[in-house]
Design an enzyme around this catalytic site. Structure first.
Site, short mmCIF file in Angstrom:
data_model
loop_
_atom_site.label_atom_id
_atom_site.label_comp_id
_atom_site.label_asym_id
_atom_site.label_seq_id
_atom_site.Cartn_x
_atom_site.Cartn_y
_atom_site.Cartn_z
N LYS A 29 0.84 -1.21 0.00
CA LYS A 29 0.00 0.00 0.00
C LYS A 29 0.87 1.25 0.00
O LYS A 29 2.07 1.17 0.28
CB LYS A 29 -0.91 -0.02 1.23
CG LYS A 29 -0.16 -0.03 2.56
CD LYS A 29 -1.10 -0.37 3.70
CE LYS A 29 -0.36 -0.33 5.03
NZ LYS A 29 -1.15 -0.89 6.13
N ARG B 219 -11.16 -0.89 14.90
CA ARG B 219 -11.07 -0.09 13.69
C ARG B 219 -11.99 -0.71 12.65
O ARG B 219 -13.05 -0.19 12.38
CB ARG B 219 -9.60 -0.02 13.23
CG ARG B 219 -9.35 1.06 12.20
CD ARG B 219 -7.88 1.21 11.87
NE ARG B 219 -7.30 0.00 11.27
CZ ARG B 219 -6.05 -0.10 10.83
NH1 ARG B 219 -5.23 0.95 10.91
NH2 ARG B 219 -5.60 -1.21 10.29
N TYR C 32 13.64 30.76 7.68
CA TYR C 32 12.36 31.41 8.00
C TYR C 32 12.11 31.41 9.51
O TYR C 32 12.36 30.42 10.19
CB TYR C 32 11.21 30.65 7.34
CG TYR C 32 11.12 30.82 5.85
CD1 TYR C 32 10.87 32.08 5.29
CD2 TYR C 32 11.24 29.73 5.01
CE1 TYR C 32 10.77 32.22 3.92
CE2 TYR C 32 11.14 29.87 3.63
CZ TYR C 32 10.90 31.12 3.09
OH TYR C 32 10.80 31.27 1.74
N MET D 218 10.44 24.94 1.78
CA MET D 218 9.77 24.07 0.82
C MET D 218 10.77 23.23 0.02
O MET D 218 10.56 22.05 -0.23
CB MET D 218 8.92 24.92 -0.13
CG MET D 218 8.02 24.08 -1.03
SD MET D 218 7.07 25.09 -2.18
CE MET D 218 5.88 25.87 -1.11
C1 LIG Z 1 -0.41 -1.93 6.71
C2 LIG Z 1 -1.00 -3.20 7.12
C3 LIG Z 1 -0.18 -4.31 7.37
C4 LIG Z 1 1.32 -4.24 7.37
O1 LIG Z 1 1.76 -3.63 8.55
P1 LIG Z 1 3.30 -3.44 8.88
O2 LIG Z 1 3.33 -2.92 10.26
O3 LIG Z 1 3.82 -2.45 7.90
O4 LIG Z 1 3.93 -4.78 8.71
C5 LIG Z 1 -0.80 -5.52 7.66
N1 LIG Z 1 -2.14 -5.61 7.72
C6 LIG Z 1 -2.95 -4.56 7.51
C7 LIG Z 1 -4.43 -4.72 7.61
C8 LIG Z 1 -2.42 -3.32 7.22
O5 LIG Z 1 -3.22 -2.27 7.01
#
Ligand SMILES: *Cc1c(COP(=O)(O)O)cnc(C)c1O
Length: 386
Positions: free
Chosen positions: A60, A154, A281, A329
């Site tokens: 992801k 969640r 800045y 930036m």
């Molecule tokens: C992102 C994610 C993982 C991987 O988690 P890591 O801590 O990066 O290994 C596994 N399962 C789900 C549902 C996730 O969203």
């Protein structure tokens, strides 16, 4: 004299992410180097720890900033790729991925069902509204993983609801249930075993769903690395595949992992300033002595957090130079008074092989994950093969 910022002859030309158009210009001297060997090595380490379980490589957020296409190449031997949306699944297929793909949060809308099936993507089911969509759709074969809320609160159904959900899914023509998935809120060793959402407590809530023989996919990187008691038939490895420890208190080296992303930029100017002079800045940093300040071609528009405080480490010529003044930036400033070897054209490391991204992240109160996936599109990426 050669202009010190020019590329040395042996250097690989970085590809600009926004210029598939044939430009004759090159971007400024910043790039992220992605080490495919490191990705492959880390996959082997996780494969061993997964001890025969199905290994999903989580890709992801553009493979945690490393580039989905790079991940597809490096994770060839993974059992499947796990991601968040169908666009990524489509990208993975276009990059040649023929194996399994899992949508970690499942589909988002009825219009996702057709591409889901076309791309042959498996889906998580976490809410009743998704079951309604499946019921109303024309299905060929949709492979579902039922998400269980084991205490993170969640996504997912409560363990007591799972049998009913599986029943409902089984009755929809064209649906097959592959098993259950859950996610740990705290699989890092720094989280105490008796705290409200420890791995132990989550496993207890899972009950028989977590027992050996059950078709369940539970562990993330931290679960794989530190909780051998977590069984199941599959695991989902994310951050550790990229060579970054899921626990900032434990180093990659200790885990046998190699950081795969190194963010580098060059020094484009040097300022010699007198005591009492201020930098950047807001004039946040004041020189206490005569100082040599180096200006680095990396700013918050590249993904280096603006919230970084004075003193945050930057790796230069084998030493750590402190950040001086607020990040702009496109630039940041560091104190190289004590690093005489640093000069115009010197390449510095913002994070990567020499300076762990977790350490840099900790300096501004976040975690390595956030810095990796916030790498900006404008940063050119070079791929190291061996
Ligand atoms: C992102 C994610 C993982 C991987 O988690 P890591 O801590 O990066 O290994 C596994 N399962 C789900 C549902 C996730 O969203």
């Amino acid at each position: 004299m050669r202009f010190p910022l020019g590329k040395s002859s042996g250097e690989e030309k970085s590809k600009h992410p926004e210029s598939s158009r044939k430009n004759f210009t090159v971007p400024r001297p910043i790039h992220a180097e992605i080490d495919l060997h490191a990705l492959r090595h880390n996959l082997e380490v996780l494969r061993e720890k997964a001890a025969g379980r199905t290994l999903w490589a989580v890709v992801k957020a553009n493979a945690y900033g490393h580039g989905l296409e790079n991940a597809v190449r490096a994770f060839e031997k993974a059992d499947g790729l796990a991601t968040i949306d169908l666009c990524d699944a489509e990208r993975a297929r276009k990059a040649g991925w023929k194996g399994r793909i899992l949508l970690l949060e499942g589909f988002f809308d009825a219009t996702d069902i057709e591409p889901l099936q076309k791309l042959d993507v498996e889906t998580v089911i976490h809410s009743p509204w998704q079951i309604e969509i499946l019921r109303a759709a024309k299905l060929m074969n949709v492979r579902c993983h039922v998400k269980v809320n084991s205490g993170m609160n969640r996504l997912g159904f409560l363990p007591v609801e799972v049998d009913g959900v599986v029943d409902m899914l089984d009755r929809i023509p064209g649906v097959s249930v592959m098993g259950v998935v859950t996610h740990f809120a705290n699989a890092e060793p720094t989280y105490l075993g008796d705290a409200p959402a420890s791995v132990g407590r989550q496993l207890t809530r899972m009950g028989r769903l977590a027992q050996t023989g059950a078709s369940s996919c539970m562990a993330n990187s931290a679960g794989i690395l530190w909780h051998p008691e977590v069984g199941g038939s599959g695991v989902r490895a994310g951050v550790a595949l990229y060579g970054v420890s899921p626990d900032a208190h434990i180093s990659s080296e200790e885990l046998g992992l190699i950081p795969a992303m190194t963010l580098k930029a060059k020094i484009i100017a040097i300022q010699e300033i007198a005591p009492g002079e201020v930098v950047g800045y807001g004039s946040r940093w004041t020189a206490k002595r005569r100082s040599r300040i180096a200006v680095v071609a990396c700013g918050y528009a590249d993904g280096y957090p603006r919230s970084m405080p004075d003193g945050a480490p930057v790796w230069v010529e084998g030493q750590l130079a402190p950040l001086t003044g607020s990040v702009s930036m496109d630039m940041l400033e560091i104190d190289v008074t004590d690093i005489p070897a640093a000069g115009l054209g010197t390449e510095v490391e913002l994070w990567g092989k020499h300076l762990s991204v977790n350490r840099v992240a900790a300096a501004c109160g976040t975690i390595g994950y956030e810095l990796l996936c916030a790498l900006a599109r404008r940063v050119p990426v070079s791929v190291k093969e061996a």
